[in-house]
Design a protein around this motif. Structure first.
Motif, PDB file in Angstrom:
ATOM      1  N   UNK A  24       0.827  -1.210   0.000  1.00 25.07           N
ATOM      2  CA  UNK A  24       0.000   0.000   0.000  1.00 25.07           C
ATOM      3  C   UNK A  24       0.864   1.264   0.000  1.00 25.07           C
ATOM      4  N   UNK A  25       2.107   1.153   0.468  1.00 22.92           N
ATOM      5  CA  UNK A  25       3.000   2.311   0.488  1.00 22.92           C
ATOM      6  C   UNK A  25       3.428   2.735  -0.916  1.00 22.92           C
ATOM      7  N   UNK A  26       3.212   1.889  -1.903  1.00 21.93           N
ATOM      8  CA  UNK A  26       3.573   2.211  -3.286  1.00 21.93           C
ATOM      9  C   UNK A  26       2.435   2.896  -4.029  1.00 21.93           C
ATOM     10  N   UNK A  29      -1.564   7.718  -4.103  1.00 20.69           N
ATOM     11  CA  UNK A  29      -2.086   8.621  -3.071  1.00 20.69           C
ATOM     12  C   UNK A  29      -1.109   8.739  -1.902  1.00 20.69           C
ATOM     13  N   UNK A  30      -0.576   7.612  -1.461  1.00 19.15           N
ATOM     14  CA  UNK A  30       0.352   7.601  -0.329  1.00 19.15           C
ATOM     15  C   UNK A  30       1.644   8.317  -0.697  1.00 19.15           C
ATOM     16  N   UNK A  31       2.151   8.060  -1.865  1.00 14.30           N
ATOM     17  CA  UNK A  31       3.411   8.681  -2.299  1.00 14.30           C
ATOM     18  C   UNK A  31       3.245  10.195  -2.421  1.00 14.30           C
ATOM     19  N   UNK A  32       2.106  10.645  -2.956  1.00 15.03           N
ATOM     20  CA  UNK A  32       1.878  12.077  -3.140  1.00 15.03           C
ATOM     21  C   UNK A  32       1.702  12.814  -1.809  1.00 15.03           C
ATOM     22  N   UNK A  37       0.947  12.864   5.697  1.00 12.05           N
ATOM     23  CA  UNK A  37       0.745  11.687   6.544  1.00 12.05           C
ATOM     24  C   UNK A  37       1.744  11.698   7.706  1.00 12.05           C
ATOM     25  N   UNK A  38       3.006  12.025   7.427  1.00 14.18           N
ATOM     26  CA  UNK A  38       4.022  12.101   8.481  1.00 14.18           C
ATOM     27  C   UNK A  38       3.652  13.183   9.494  1.00 14.18           C
ATOM     28  N   UNK A  39       3.179  14.336   9.007  1.00 14.88           N
ATOM     29  CA  UNK A  39       2.759  15.423   9.901  1.00 14.88           C
ATOM     30  C   UNK A  39       1.594  14.977  10.783  1.00 14.88           C
ATOM     31  N   UNK A  40       0.637  14.290  10.205  1.00 15.70           N
ATOM     32  CA  UNK A  40      -0.519  13.812  10.981  1.00 15.70           C
ATOM     33  C   UNK A  40      -0.078  12.805  12.036  1.00 15.70           C
ATOM     34  N   UNK A  41       0.831  11.906  11.690  1.00 13.77           N
ATOM     35  CA  UNK A  41       1.324  10.916  12.656  1.00 13.77           C
ATOM     36  C   UNK A  41       2.058  11.614  13.805  1.00 13.77           C
ATOM     37  N   UNK A  42       2.880  12.614  13.483  1.00 14.20           N
ATOM     38  CA  UNK A  42       3.592  13.364  14.529  1.00 14.20           C
ATOM     39  C   UNK A  42       2.601  14.080  15.436  1.00 14.20           C
TER      40      UNK A  42
END
Length: 114
Positions: A24-26, A29-32, A37-42
């Motif tokens: 799913x990381x490929x 949507x995830x790549x763009x 996503x990193x900001x939301x996780x932080x």
């Protein structure tokens, strides 16, 4: 045959092994949106840590309030005991028990004026 491949690819796209394996990381949507996503996780980690800190402070406040109630009760008990012991009848009784030869004054005290 192409329609069958696309259908099979879409079905396998959201399978448990596909997600768990990291496929799913490929996805586009995830790549763009990796930065978002990193900001939301932080932010999620920050909010969880903040909530944990607040819960610890609330427990500390509750503990201190209980301690304050206990100290107030103890101060009230000591104050009432002191009030009871400082009554004239109680003092006279203690003087008699101690064997001290003191008597209460027969004459009222005088007030001196200038």
């Amino acid at each position: 045959m192409d329609a069958g491949k696309k259908k099979k690819k879409k079905e396998s796209r959201f399978s448990f092994l596909y997600i768990l394996g990291g496929g799913i990381l490929k996805e586009d949507f995830i790549v763009k949106h990796t930065r978002m996503i990193v900001l939301i996780v932080i932010l999620v980690f920050f909010f969880i840590g903040n909530r944990y800190t607040c819960m610890q402070k609330l427990r500390e406040i509750d503990r201190l309030q209980q301690q304050l109630r206990d100290v107030r009760f103890e101060a009230l008990s000591i104050s009432s005991e002191l009030t009871g012991n400082s009554r004239q009848s109680q003092i006279e009784l203690l003087i008699e028990e101690q064997g001290i030869e003191l008597e209460t004054a027969k004459n009222p005290p005088y007030e001196l004026y200038k």
